[in-house]
Design an enzyme around this catalytic site. Structure first.
Site: not given
Ligand code: GLN
Length: 516
Positions: A12, A381-382, A507, A509
């Site tokens: 792989s 996000c986070l 996101h 990206e």
């Molecule tokens: N854990 C966080 C949430 O669920 C952020 C998720 C993430 O960064 N994709 O909201």
């Protein structure tokens, strides 16, 4: 419709996905319309519940499908727009077969691998055929030929080729030519054996792509051709690219794979025009300056965990004539050694997405470091959630501010679950997923960057900026520069007095691609 099936042999991680995507790039530049899909033989319904350490990044599509990261390559290499139909797993296949069995759809019959499971797989091919407005569908089969779990997919493809006509199908097998140093030789035997495995199932590959570290000699090419029952010109060398994965299509075009495939499929098309792609690769390879960006996350050890982010750096670098050097930093190490010691002086800091509380305090320290030192910062996000927590703690005096993901008892849940998330027990496909529209406030950094009043970006998260804290944080100076167009949920925050401090709940990206 014409079909290309890409299988893998020997080992792989051969870059089957990149090979498939690169063939897509070439065919698109021959003037053909192309879409790509992936069949994954594992039993998860989708990769959404797998750890990035297991599987690499989970790539999210506009429709909210959580998919294999190879679909990211497809969307970056080809102008296709993919949907949940483009990633089929064994989990989905069996889920559907068993649902039909319970419903009584097969009443009276013994439900079997052949024809019921193979039909289910072929149905997906027919469904994508019907719904796609393209000339060619390229399907990559995950795993390695010879794996027990992939067998049924290959059997389905064999049947499918018979049904749609063998001349409408091109089988491409990607293998490895290992180099044995002591013997000073490249070995073709694993390739011979893996093709033999395919032929046992009844699939004769039309093209063999050989991954090699060194150039393949004409002798080796002829040997593979003879033992594998293909023409020598259909044995393609796929050398490790030197600088960037965007060289892959150029590399494959040297052995004229586009000519071989289109001739095989009876398509009379001009040679690909690769001028723009060549220019692009040139810009990636030799920029005039370089910058350093620290990525502070949890899944740093694994190259594939933030795939789309790292790719975005390449795109953004090419756009700005810069090489982006990435400093990968484990957030947990920041907790031990401090941000100053670990990050030092960099041109920018990015805190990416993530789940679970490991390394959270290190990420918060990272945000504080970027904010107080005036280092350009992007949170995703986070990364946005920790930016909000940091601001609440250190500017608004809410010492124990947190996300309820990490501390259920915090007196200041600045990041929390939305009402509609609260009752949800199941983990699979229950987050806020896919494309949502955000309205951007004029006069903000976000507005300047996007240059428009609204934008659609892809999401994958459960927790949100808690609206109850909006006023307090805004009054303290945090600027909310974009909100969801329907629910007003916070999408982007920024700090105007900082040189460049911005963080988004979505996101970005996932939609970044060369020249786009
Ligand atoms: N854990 C966080 C949430 O669920 C952020 C998720 C993430 O960064 N994709 O909201």
């Amino acid at each position: 419709m014409k079909y290309i099936f890409v299988t893998g042999g020997v080992v792989s991680s051969l870059g089957k996905g990149l090979a498939a995507a690169s063939i897509g790039t070439l065919l698109e530049r021959c003037g053909l319309k192309v879409t790509l899909q992936k069949f994954d033989p594992y039993l998860n319904v989708d990769p959404g519940t797998m750890s990035p350490f297991q599987h690499g990044e989970v790539y999210v599509l506009n429709d909210g499908a959580e998919t294999d990261l190879d679909l990211g390559h497809y969307e970056r290499f080809v102008h296709c727009s993919l949907s949940r139909l483009n990633n089929l797993t064994s989990g989905q296949v069996f889920e559907s077969v068993l649902r039909k069995e319970r419903r009584g759809d097969y009443l009276g019959k013994t439900v079997q691998y052949i024809p019921h499971v193979t039909d289910e797989i072929k149905n997906r091919l027919y469904e994508v055929t019907e719904k796609s407005d393209v000339d060619i569908i390229i399907t990559e089969i995950g795993g390695t030929v010879g794996d027990m779990e992939g067998h049924i997919f290959l059997e389905a493809l064999r049947q499918f080729a018979l049904e749609v006509g063998r001349d409408n199908v091109c089988f491409i097998h990607v293998t490895l030519l290992p180099y044995i140093k002591a013997a000073g030789e490249m070995k073709t035997k694993p390739t011979q054996q893996s093709v033999a495995k395919l032929r046992e199932i009844g699939i004769q590959p039309d093209v063999i792509i050989c991954r090699t570290e060194y150039d393949m000699s004409e002798d080796e090419r002829r040997k593979i051709a003879m033992f594998c029952n293909v023409e020598a010109k259909n044995v393609i060398a796929f050398r490790d690219v030197k600088n960037t994965i965007y060289e892959c299509p150029l590399d494959l075009s040297q052995d004229k794979i586009d000519r071989i495939v289109t001739r095989r499929l009876g398509l009379d098309v001009p040679a690909p025009n690769l001028a723009d792609w060549q220019r692009y690769v040139g810009r990636v390879i030799s920029p005039s300056h370089s910058i350093r960006i620290a990525v502070v996350g949890k899944y740093i050890a694994l190259q594939d965990a933030y795939k789309s982010i790292y790719e975005s750096f390449t795109h953004a670098g090419a756009e700005n004539d810069a090489r982006v050097e990435i400093l990968r930093i484990d957030a947990e190490e920041i907790e031990e050694k401090g941000a100053e010691a670990m990050i030092g002086s960099v041109d920018g800091i990015l805190v990416p997405g993530g789940f679970g509380d490991r390394g959270i305090e290190g990420k918060i320290q990272t945000v504080e470091y970027a904010r107080t030192k005036g280092i350009p910062f992007l949170g995703i996000c986070l990364g946005m959630q920790v930016a909000v927590i940091e601001y609440a703690r250190h500017i608004c005096g809410m010492d124990d501010a947190n996300s309820t993901e990490f501390d259920q008892k915090t007196t200041h849940p600045v990041i929390s679950l939305q009402e509609e998330q609260k009752g949800i027990q199941a983990m699979g496909a229950t987050m806020r997923l896919g494309a949502y529209k955000a309205l951007i406030r004029p006069g903000t950094l976000a507005h300047k960057l996007y240059g428009k009043d609204s934008v659609t970006e892809r999401h994958r998260h459960r927790y949100e900026f808690n609206p109850a804290y909006r006023d307090e944080l805004e009054n303290a100076g945090l600027v909310i520069s974009a909100v969801n167009d329907e629910h007003g949920l916070v999408e982007v925050v920024e700090l105007p007095e900082h040189p460049f401090f911005i963080a988004c709940q979505y996101h970005p990206e996932f939609q970044s691609a060369p020249n786009r």
